[in-house]
Design an enzyme around this catalytic site. Structure first.
Site, PDB file in Angstrom:
ATOM      1  CG  PHE A  28      46.209  11.498   5.185  1.00 14.61           C
ATOM      2  CD1 PHE A  28      46.892  10.538   4.670  1.00 14.61           C
ATOM      3  CD2 PHE A  28      45.296  11.517   6.061  1.00 14.61           C
ATOM      4  CE1 PHE A  28      46.259   9.133   4.732  1.00 14.61           C
ATOM      5  CE2 PHE A  28      44.582  10.095   6.259  1.00 14.61           C
ATOM      6  CZ  PHE A  28      45.099   8.970   5.353  1.00 14.61           C
TER       7      PHE A  28
ATOM      8  CB  ALA B 226      44.677  15.598  22.675  1.00 15.94           C
TER       9      ALA B 226
ATOM     10  CE  LYS C 160      47.582  22.459  22.688  1.00 13.52           C
ATOM     11  NZ  LYS C 160      48.545  21.741  23.080  1.00 13.52           N
TER      12      LYS C 160
HETATM   13  N1  LIG Z   1      49.810  15.291  17.127  1.00 14.32           N
HETATM   14  C1  LIG Z   1      49.133  15.543  18.245  1.00 14.32           C
HETATM   15  O1  LIG Z   1      49.233  15.112  19.386  1.00 14.32           O
HETATM   16  C2  LIG Z   1      48.120  16.809  18.299  1.00 14.32           C
HETATM   17  C3  LIG Z   1      47.220  17.005  19.202  1.00 14.32           C
HETATM   18  C4  LIG Z   1      46.256  18.146  19.281  1.00 14.32           C
HETATM   19  C5  LIG Z   1      46.193  18.763  18.151  1.00 14.32           C
HETATM   20  N2  LIG Z   1      47.067  18.551  17.265  1.00 14.32           N
HETATM   21  C6  LIG Z   1      46.886  19.526  15.891  1.00 14.32           C
HETATM   22  O2  LIG Z   1      46.439  18.698  14.793  1.00 14.32           O
HETATM   23  C7  LIG Z   1      47.247  19.109  13.664  1.00 14.32           C
HETATM   24  C8  LIG Z   1      47.703  18.014  13.128  1.00 14.32           C
HETATM   25  O3  LIG Z   1      48.740  17.594  13.836  1.00 14.32           O
HETATM   26  P1  LIG Z   1      49.632  16.255  13.465  1.00 14.32           P
HETATM   27  O4  LIG Z   1      50.384  15.712  14.576  1.00 14.32           O
HETATM   28  O5  LIG Z   1      49.054  15.152  12.422  1.00 14.32           O
HETATM   29  O6  LIG Z   1      50.857  16.964  12.712  1.00 14.32           O
HETATM   30  P2  LIG Z   1      51.656  16.527  11.352  1.00 14.32           P
HETATM   31  O7  LIG Z   1      52.890  17.295  11.379  1.00 14.32           O
HETATM   32  O8  LIG Z   1      51.893  14.955  11.439  1.00 14.32           O
HETATM   33  O9  LIG Z   1      50.764  16.446  10.090  1.00 14.32           O
HETATM   34  C9  LIG Z   1      50.409  17.767   9.545  1.00 14.32           C
HETATM   35  C10 LIG Z   1      49.668  17.703   8.136  1.00 14.32           C
HETATM   36  O10 LIG Z   1      49.367  18.666   7.685  1.00 14.32           O
HETATM   37  C11 LIG Z   1      49.725  18.871   6.175  1.00 14.32           C
HETATM   38  N3  LIG Z   1      49.643  20.363   6.020  1.00 14.32           N
HETATM   39  C12 LIG Z   1      50.400  21.397   6.435  1.00 14.32           C
HETATM   40  N4  LIG Z   1      49.894  22.430   5.923  1.00 14.32           N
HETATM   41  C13 LIG Z   1      49.250  21.994   4.815  1.00 14.32           C
HETATM   42  C14 LIG Z   1      48.464  22.597   3.647  1.00 14.32           C
HETATM   43  N5  LIG Z   1      48.837  24.005   3.383  1.00 14.32           N
HETATM   44  N6  LIG Z   1      47.844  21.818   2.618  1.00 14.32           N
HETATM   45  C15 LIG Z   1      47.617  20.647   2.787  1.00 14.32           C
HETATM   46  N7  LIG Z   1      48.438  19.885   3.658  1.00 14.32           N
HETATM   47  C16 LIG Z   1      48.912  20.599   4.699  1.00 14.32           C
HETATM   48  C17 LIG Z   1      51.375  18.463   6.261  1.00 14.32           C
HETATM   49  O11 LIG Z   1      51.538  17.980   5.021  1.00 14.32           O
HETATM   50  C18 LIG Z   1      50.979  16.926   7.284  1.00 14.32           C
HETATM   51  O12 LIG Z   1      50.528  16.114   6.538  1.00 14.32           O
HETATM   52  C19 LIG Z   1      47.984  20.303  13.929  1.00 14.32           C
HETATM   53  O13 LIG Z   1      47.591  21.609  13.695  1.00 14.32           O
HETATM   54  C20 LIG Z   1      48.458  20.060  15.328  1.00 14.32           C
HETATM   55  O14 LIG Z   1      48.762  21.374  16.152  1.00 14.32           O
HETATM   56  C21 LIG Z   1      48.087  17.692  16.998  1.00 14.32           C
HETATM   57  N1  LIG Z   2      52.430  19.712  20.097  1.00 12.18           N
HETATM   58  C1  LIG Z   2      51.184  19.818  20.908  1.00 12.18           C
HETATM   59  C2  LIG Z   2      50.217  18.666  20.200  1.00 12.18           C
HETATM   60  C3  LIG Z   2      49.161  18.636  21.125  1.00 12.18           C
HETATM   61  O1  LIG Z   2      48.462  19.959  20.781  1.00 12.18           O
HETATM   62  C4  LIG Z   2      51.509  19.577  22.554  1.00 12.18           C
HETATM   63  O2  LIG Z   2      52.683  19.024  22.718  1.00 12.18           O
HETATM   64  O3  LIG Z   2      50.751  19.244  23.606  1.00 12.18           O
HETATM   65 NA    NA Z   3      40.233  18.645  24.073  1.00  9.59          NA
END
Ligand SMILES: NC(=O)c1ccc[n+]([C@@H]2O[C@H](COP(=O)([O-])OP(=O)(O)OC[C@H]3O[C@@H](n4cnc5c(N)ncnc54)[C@H](O)[C@@H]3O)[C@@H](O)[C@H]2O)c1
Ligand SMILES: N[C@@H](CCO)C(=O)O
Ligand code: NA
Length: 318
Positions: free
Chosen positions: A10, A145, A215
C-alpha cells in the site's frame, strides 16, 4: 459481476490504485470490491472504506492504525486461504512474492502485479500454473507503467516474430540524466526523483540498471517464451557527460542488454522527465511506443486495466 480483490502492498502505487477503484468501482459490467489490503504492519479485511485506509496510511505510515477495523497478521498463504479473493493484486516491493502468486493461482485466483522480480525470475512456472488452473496472471505495469507495451506484445502482433526492441524503460534514470543535462548534480537529481515517488524502495536498483534489466527480461519472456542466454547490465553511476545519454535496454532473441548510450539528437529514444519509449521491430512492422513510465497514478492505471482483464477472464495468448 461482483469481484473480490485483495491488495498486497500500500505504497505510492497501492494508494493511487485505491483512489482509482474508489472512483471507478463499477465499469465494463464489473463491480470491484476491495476486501483486504496488506502492508508491512498487517492486513485489514472486511467492509472498510478505501479512502479512509488511504488516508490512515498516508498520515500514519501504517494500515494497522485504522482504529475500528480488526488487523490480521496473515502469512501470504493465510491471506489467500482466509480471504479467498477472486483477484490478488501485488503492488508491493517484495522481490520473492512469486510463492504467494503460486498459492493464489493454484487456488484458482488470478494475479495482477506491478512487481517485476517475481515475473522476471519465475515467468514460465507462473504462466504455466495460471493456464493449468484456468486463471490469468497480468503484469502490464511491470514495464513502462500504464503505457501498454505488455498488452501490445501479449495480445497483438501474434503473427509477427519480434526481431529487436530498443527501449528506455526506467523513468528514474531518464529523469536523473535529463536533470544532469540541465546542470544539476547526480545527488540533486536523485533527491528530486525521490520526491516524485518513482524510485524503487532500494534506489540502487534504478541507478545500477537492475530495474531496467528486470523489465528487459520480462520483455524477452513475453516476446520469445524463454530465458535470454546472453545478459549484460551497466548502470549510470559512471556517466559524467549526460548530454543525450539514456539508459537503453536492448532485447533480441536470446540476448538482453542494459547500458547507458549517447543517442543522436533525432533519436525517438531521447525522452525526458519520466517518459519511457520503445522501438519495436518485427518482420513486417516498425513501431514506436512512448508514454509515462513511472508515478503512482500512471502505474495504477495499468494495474486497474489488468484487474478488469482478470475479472473478464481476458485471454492472453502469450
Ligand atoms: N512507483 C512507480 O512509478 C512504479 C511503476 C511501475 C512499477 N512499480 C512497482 O510497483 C511496486 C510498488 O511500487 P511503489 O512505488 O508503490 O513502491 P513503495 O515503496 O511506495 O511501496 C511498496 C509497498 O510494498 C510494501 N511491502 C514491501 N514488502 C512487503 C511485504 N513483504 N509485505 C507487505 N508489504 C510489503 C511496502 O511496505 C510499501 O508499502 C514495486 O514493485 C515497484 O517496482 C512502481
Ligand atoms: N523505479 C522505476 C519505477 C517504474 O517501474 C523507474 O524508475 O522506472
Ligand atoms: Na506497461
Amino acid at each position: 459481476m461482483k469481484v473480490k480483490v485483495s491488495v498486497f502492498g500500500f505504497g505510492t502505487v497501492g494508494r493511487a490504485l485505491a483512489e482509482i477503484i474508489a472512483e471507478k468501482r463499477k465499469v465494463f459490467g464489473v463491480e470491484l470490491n476491495v476486501v483486504s489490503i496488506t502492508d508491512r504492519s498487517g492486513t485489514i479485511w472486511g467492509d472498510f472504506d478505501l479512502l479512509e485506509a488511504k488516508e490512515v496510511k498516508e498520515s500514519t505510515g501504517k494500515l494497522s492504525n485504522i482504529g475500528e477495523y480488526e488487523v490480521y497478521d496473515f502469512s501470504p498463504q493465510e491471506l489467500i486461504e482466509e480471504v479467498k479473493p477472486d483477484i490478488l493484486v501485488d503492488v508491493s516491493s517484495w522481490d520473492d512474492a512469486h510463492e504467494m502468486y503460486s498459492y493464489a493461482l493454484a487456488e484458482g485466483i488470478s494475479v495482477v502485479t506491478s512487481n517485476k522480480p517475481p515475473i522476471a525470475n519465475h515467468y514460465d512456472e507462473l504462466i504455466t500454473l495460471a493456464r493449468e488452473n484456468g486463471v490469468g496472471i497480468f503484469f502490464e505495469s511491470t514495464v513502462m507503467a500504464g503505457t501498454p507495451i505488455i498488452g501490445l506484445l501479449r495480445e497483438n502482433l501474434l503473427g509477427e516474430e519480434i526481431v529487436k526492441m530498443e527501449a528506455i524503460v526506467n523513468a528514474s534514470t531518464t529523469f536523473i540524466l535529463t536533470r544532469m543535462e540541465n546542470g544539476k548534480t547526480f545527488e540533486e537529481a536523485m533527491e528530486e526523483a525521490r520526491t516524485l515517488g518513482i524510485l524503487e524502495e532500494d534506489p540502487s536498483k534504478d541507478i545500477d540498471g537492475i530495474d531496467a534489466y528486470y523489465k528487459a527480461k520480462i520483455l524477452h519472456w513475453v516476446s520469445y517464451g524463454e530465458q535470454p542466454e546472453e545478459e549484460e547490465r551497466e548502470g549510470i553511476r559512471n556517466v559524467k557527460d549526460a548530454r543525450n545519454v539514456r539508459l537503453v535496454a536492448e532485447i533480441s532473441k536470446g540476448r538482453i542488454s542494459v547500458a547507458p548510450r549517447k543517442l543522436p539528437d533525432n533519436s525517438p529514444l531521447l525522452v525526458s522527465e519520466v517518459e519511457n519509449a520503445a522501438l519495436i521491430k518485427t518482420e513486417n512492422l516498425t513501431l514506436t511506443l512512448k508514454g509515462p513510465g513511472g508515478g503512482g497514478k500512471v502505474t495504477a492505471s495499468g494495474v486497474f486495466t489488468d484487474i478488469i482483464k482478470a475479472a473478464l477472464k481476458f485471454p492472453s495468448p502469450r
